[in-house]
Each structure stands twice: as C-alpha cells, then as structure tokens.
Design an enzyme around this catalytic site. Structure first.
Site, PDB file in Angstrom:
ATOM      1  N   LYS A 197     -40.348  37.226  -9.526  1.00  0.00           N
ATOM      2  CA  LYS A 197     -38.612  37.143  -8.684  1.00  0.00           C
ATOM      3  C   LYS A 197     -38.951  37.354  -7.177  1.00  0.00           C
ATOM      4  O   LYS A 197     -39.125  38.265  -7.040  1.00  0.00           O
ATOM      5  CB  LYS A 197     -38.104  37.405  -9.544  1.00  0.00           C
ATOM      6  CG  LYS A 197     -36.048  37.860  -8.680  1.00  0.00           C
ATOM      7  CD  LYS A 197     -34.921  38.529 -10.141  1.00  0.00           C
ATOM      8  CE  LYS A 197     -33.266  38.244  -9.609  1.00  0.00           C
ATOM      9  NZ  LYS A 197     -32.353  38.892 -10.190  1.00  0.00           N
ATOM     10  N   SER A 209     -29.278  36.753 -12.849  1.00  0.00           N
ATOM     11  CA  SER A 209     -29.028  36.100 -11.992  1.00  0.00           C
ATOM     12  C   SER A 209     -30.808  36.058 -11.704  1.00  0.00           C
ATOM     13  O   SER A 209     -31.892  34.998 -10.528  1.00  0.00           O
ATOM     14  CB  SER A 209     -29.533  37.432 -10.670  1.00  0.00           C
ATOM     15  OG  SER A 209     -30.130  37.942 -10.504  1.00  0.00           O
ATOM     16  N   SER A 253     -28.678  41.340 -15.118  1.00  0.00           N
ATOM     17  CA  SER A 253     -29.578  39.997 -14.878  1.00  0.00           C
ATOM     18  C   SER A 253     -31.320  39.883 -15.259  1.00  0.00           C
ATOM     19  O   SER A 253     -31.419  38.385 -15.179  1.00  0.00           O
ATOM     20  CB  SER A 253     -29.900  40.343 -13.265  1.00  0.00           C
ATOM     21  OG  SER A 253     -28.463  39.537 -12.262  1.00  0.00           O
TER      22      SER A 253
END
Lengths: 513, 96
Positions: free
Chosen positions: A80, A155, A179
């Site tokens: 990420k 997210s 997330s």
C-alpha cells in the site's frame, strides 16, 4: 498446475521448492495480469517491473546456488502506498506527496526484503488512508474486480483489489478503523488487522497513531500467516511496538481448534444490517457449529458508540499528525511569488477600504504559505478530518469531545475484556453492506463513516480482527465474515479462519475480468 | 448544537487551511452533521472512567543514551521544496 498468478503464496513456495517454476516466471505472470487489467481496475498507483524481475532473477540464482532463502523467497508482494520504500516515491495517494521519495525503508519493508520477497508495486488507496472506498485517491478511483461499477472498499482498496484480481498473492495494507477488513470483505479476500503494537509502524505514514496497524491481505488464512510472521515483531524504532515474541503462525495455522467458543454480538444484528450480509454470516456461524464450535449470545453494550468515539479520536490524531505537511520539510509547496502577490493585493484592497481589522487579521507570508500549500496539497476528505480534529482539540472543546471519547474508548475496551472471559472469538459481519457503487456515498461523509460500524471497535480496543470470504450476494458480490480475538491472539484467529476455509470454498472463487 | 460559518473559518486558520467560500459552506454543513452525530456520547455517564489514550499499556519505553548514526543532512534536505546547501528556506518571517 494453474496459471502462476492464480497460485497462493504457499503454493508458489512449494512449486519453487520442487523447481517446477521460478520467481521470474511467477513475477512475470503477476505483472502480465496487472498489465492486462489494471488500466480498468486502478489497483496500483505504480509498479516496478524491471526492479521486480531483476530481484526475482537474483532470488532464483540464490536458490539454484543452494544459498539460504527467506520465508517469502521469490513471492511477489504488493505494498500500500502509505508504507515507505527507500528512494522510491510514496504518495499516500495525495498530491501533497506526489514527488516524495522516502530516505528510509519502513521496518516492514526491511523485513520483507530480508524474507526475500519481490516487491512488485505500490497500491492505490484513499488519500492518507482516510476513506472507505478508494475514491478519495488524488490520482484515480479504484474499482471492484467483481463489479467495476462498485468500489473495492477502502482505504486499502487497491491492496484488496489486486489480490482478488490475482495480480499479487500477497499485499500489505493498513487499518485504522477497518481499512484492511472492509476492502477484504468487499473484494472477497482475507485481511487481518493485527493487535496494536504487533507490527512496527516505523515508516508507515501516520494517520491516527494510536489506531494505525499494518497487516496482510491474501486469499487464504495460511498465506496471511506467512506474511504476518514475516513482518511482525518488536522494533525498537517504534516506541509503541510490543515486546511479545512472534509465534510461528505458519506452523500452527493448519492445526484445528477444539471446542472453539464463539460469541455472537447481539448489537451487530440490528437495524442497518443488509439482509444478504446477515444470512451469509449466520450460515458461516452454522459452519463453525458443524465443526464443533459452541455459540454464545453476547453483548458489547458500548459498541453502538464506536463510530462517534472513533470520529473524534481519529481526526484529532490526524489533525496533529498532518501538521507536518507545512511546505517546508518535504512535499508540495505553493508557488511563492504568486502567493506573495496575492497577499500584497489583499493588503492594498484592505488599505484602500480603510479596513483596520482586516489588516490586523491578514495572514503573514509564512502563515499564508502554510495555508495555500495545505489547501492545494490535500483533498476534501483530508481537509474535513483535519478541520474536525482541529475543532475537537481546540480550546473549550477538548474535554467535551476528545477526553470524553477517550473515556468511552475505555468502556468499549472493557466490553471486549468481559466478552473474552466467556468466549474465544467474537464472530459477526465486517461491514453492514456489500460493496456499494462508486459515487454513492462520496458526498455524504456521515453515511461513509457508518460503513465502519463493526470494524472501528477493534482499533479502539487495540485487538486483532480478521475478514474472510463467507458467501456472495445474489448479484455475485462477495461477503465477509469478521472474527475478533483478544490482544495478541492472532494465532487463534488464523487457525479459526483456516478451519473455516477447509470447510468452505468461497475463497477459491475468482472474479471474471 | 451546530457549527457556525464563523467558527469554521476560525478553525481553518488554526488548521492552517484556506477554504474557498463554497468549501466553507459545505464544511459548515458537513462538520455540523458529524458533530451532531458524535453528540450521542453525552448520553453516557463516564464519571470516574480513566481516559484511554493508547491501546496497550507500555510505560517508560526508554532507549539507551548512546550515539547512533542518523539521517545525514543531504538526505534530510533532499525532499525540501526550497533549500540552500544546509537549510530549509521559508518566506521572510520578520519585517516587510
């Protein structure tokens, strides 16, 4: 053997060991899958094909030479874009950090490299990890591989979508209020948020420091065990890193649990829970019962205050953490000449109007530089959270909001402590709905925040939580089951999740791209 | 209780943000909505509850007081938007 990009990390490692294939071939298969489909899905912000293939070749040579290899030797891993990789761009999907190159590796990256993993690229996300749909990315919205009109969640939307789309067997996400778990649920993959302190946050760009945790996403519990074992453990550079030793998750994950006691939270099956989510979760509970688990009805009486508590604490911490983006040390800075000219024009107009108060209140050049820089660099949701946090921390409101929320946070934690005296794991839904449509909630912040209803409590309490595939809607959207465990009981979570995956095949289904 | 536009404007200065007129309007409505929602915490009696700032109880995490190499200056300055050979540069703070 299936095409290489369809194999799990555990299967790939076995195939490498039998010399049936190479890391170069597996890495190339993942890169091809990205090349073919990511133009539509937007799971990645950047890939590094040359560097990845070069590293894969290096690891293949080490293997051929009989040199010792790390536990992830040759396996492609996506990261990420909130986790720093030395000398490479880390943007947090923000314009603020468009050209930022980290001068150091995050601890988890050092550990992945020490484990001989192959880093294939950085995944898309909501800006600074704020959001639940990956629509807040400053670069592009990501799409759900099961239905491209829908969001992959957020997210860590890119992190989940890339695993579902077979672009990488493993990926690292971060979870501040759900997330990792919510996108895992929306995309039909496994996601684990570890206990606070289990994984070092050094080099994870901070959103809410008392809630943030890095964790694995994969298609199986076994693969999650593999990745967690590689990244977990004490780190002296993170003062909130826990000193507990890391268990050998890969050894224990396949051992079934006897006499598992599951707690079903009464409050999780109330109003607002989508009927298809509810029936899939109830069926999953029945699967556990058929495997010998006992089920107890429990109450977490303060869980309904989770969202309110979270949306005070997280923005408060965010407003403080994001104060570092000042246009001075790194990141975006407004055009100085234009800013000074604008300020001079405002001064002139105020002087002409004889507005003394306006002149007194006019920003100094330094303050205006900060304000312009930040307003240009941050997106709308980030600004909203900074504003919310600045307000709840401001003089006169600090006790009413922030301290109050910290007290309720303890009550939420105590609910879990009491529950875990009776049960081994808490079982329930991950999100109240399946993946929603792009654009559906992006202009309604409160509706978006309510998506986190079942996930935020684990962050507030600091306990581990896991999402695993447990069914599909009639229209073919994946649904997730959440398991939560006491602090540092990831081993129990992983074993219970593996047990479920031996009895079901939801996790083996792939979206048709 | 809802938030006024003036309050939002004041907070935007505290937060070092500069909001357009439209953004101020939207932010006033949206923040007001969220603040109304979080108001529900008032229902709970939290007298005598110790605030919980952190999830794990680690006290006095100390490091050895020793010299260690840290980021060198060039690496620290490499991402600066404006710099000279050894410092970050900011707009003039004093005088006109």
């Amino acid at each position: 053997m299936s095409a290489l990009h369809q194999l799990t990390a555990t299967e790939l490692l076995a195939a490498f060991a039998r010399e049936e294939t190479t890391s170069v071939a597996a890495t190339q298969a993942c890169l091809d899958q990205i090349q073919q489909h990511d133009g539509r899905l937007g799971a990645f912000l950047r890939t590094s094909p040359e560097a990845a293939l070069e590293r894969a070749a290096h690891i293949d040579r080490k293997r051929q030479a009989g040199q010792p290899l790390g536990p992830l030797a040759g396996v492609p891993v996506a990261v990420k874009d909130v986790i720093c990789v030395k000398d490479e761009v880390t943007t947090c999907a923000s314009k603020m950090l468009e050209h930022y190159r980290s001068p150091f590796h995050a601890t988890v990256i050092e550990r992945l490299l020490a484990a001989d993993a192959v880093l294939i690229g950085k995944t898309n996300m909501d800006e600074f990890a704020m959001g639940g749909s990956t629509e807040n990315s400053a670069y592009r919205a990501a799409r759900n591989p099961w239905d491209e009109q829908r969001t992959p969640g957020g997210s860590s939307g890119g992190a989940a979508a890339c695993v579902a789309a077979r672009m990488a067997p493993l990926s690292l996400g971060s979870d501040t209020g759900g997330s990792i778990r919510q996108p895992a649920s929306f995309c039909g993959v496994v996601g684990l948020k570890p206990t606070y302190g289990r994984v070092s946050r050094w080099g994870l760009v901070a959103f809410a420091s008392s809630l943030d945790q890095i964790g694995p996403l994969a298609r199986t519990a076994q693969d999650c065990a593999l990745l967690l074992e590689a990244i977990a453990g004490h780190d002296p550079r993170d003062s909130t890193s826990a000193p507990q030793p890391t268990p050998a998750y890969t050894r224990s994950v396949t051992q079934p649990l006897q006499g598992l006691r599951l707690g079903v939270v009464r409050e999780h099956f109330g109003e607002g829970l989508n009927a298809e989510v509810e029936s899939a979760v109830r069926e999953a509970i029945a699967v556990y019962q058929s495997l010998g688990a006992t089920v107890t009805d429990i109450s977490l009486p303060h869980s309904r205050y989770g969202i309110a508590t979270y949306y005070i604490i997280a923005p408060s911490e965010a407003s403080s953490n994001l104060a570092r983006y000042d246009g001075v040390h790194f990141g975006h800075r407004t055009d100085e000449a234009a800013m000074l000219a604008e300020l001079a024009a405002e001064r002139k107009a105020l002087e002409a109007a004889g507005d003394r108060r306006g002149l007194d209140e006019l920003d100094t050049p330094l303050v205006r530089m900060y304000r312009k820089t930040r307003s240009e660099g941050f997106g709308l949701e980030v600004k909203r959270r900074i504003m919310l946090g600045a307000y709840t921390l401001s003089k006169g409101y600090y006790d009413q909001y922030y301290v109050k929320a910290l007290k309720v946070r303890r009550l939420i934690r105590q609910d879990f402590d009491r529950a875990f005296e009776q049960v081994d794991l808490v079982i329930g839904p991950v999100a109240p709905t399946p993946a929603f449509r792009l654009g559906e909630k992006v202009n309604d912040p409160l509706a978006m925040y309510l998506e986190d209803l079942y996930t935020v409590s684990a962050n507030l309490a600091g306990i581990p939580g896991m999402s695993l595939p447990c069914g599909f809607t009639a229209s073919g959207l994946p649904l997730g089951l959440q398991l939560q465990a006491p602090a540092f009981a990831e081993e129990r979570l992983l074993r219970a999740a593996h047990q479920f995956q031996t009895a079901t095949d939801w996790h083996t289904r792939a979206p048709s791209l | 209780m809802s938030l006024t536009r003036e309050e939002v404007k004041k907070v935007s200065l505290l937060a070092r943000l500069l909001l357009s007129e439209d953004e101020l309007d939207a932010m006033t409505a949206q923040l007001g909505q969220v603040l109304d929602y979080v108001q529900q915490l008032e229902e709970l009696n939290t007298d005598g509850v110790e605030p919980m700032a952190h999830a794990i109880d680690l006290a006095n995490v100390l490091a050895d007081d020793g010299l260690e190499p840290s980021l060198d200056r060039e690496a620290a300055l490499a991402n600066a938007p404006k710099r000279d050979a050894e410092c970050y540069r900011v707009p003039a703070v004093l005088g006109e």
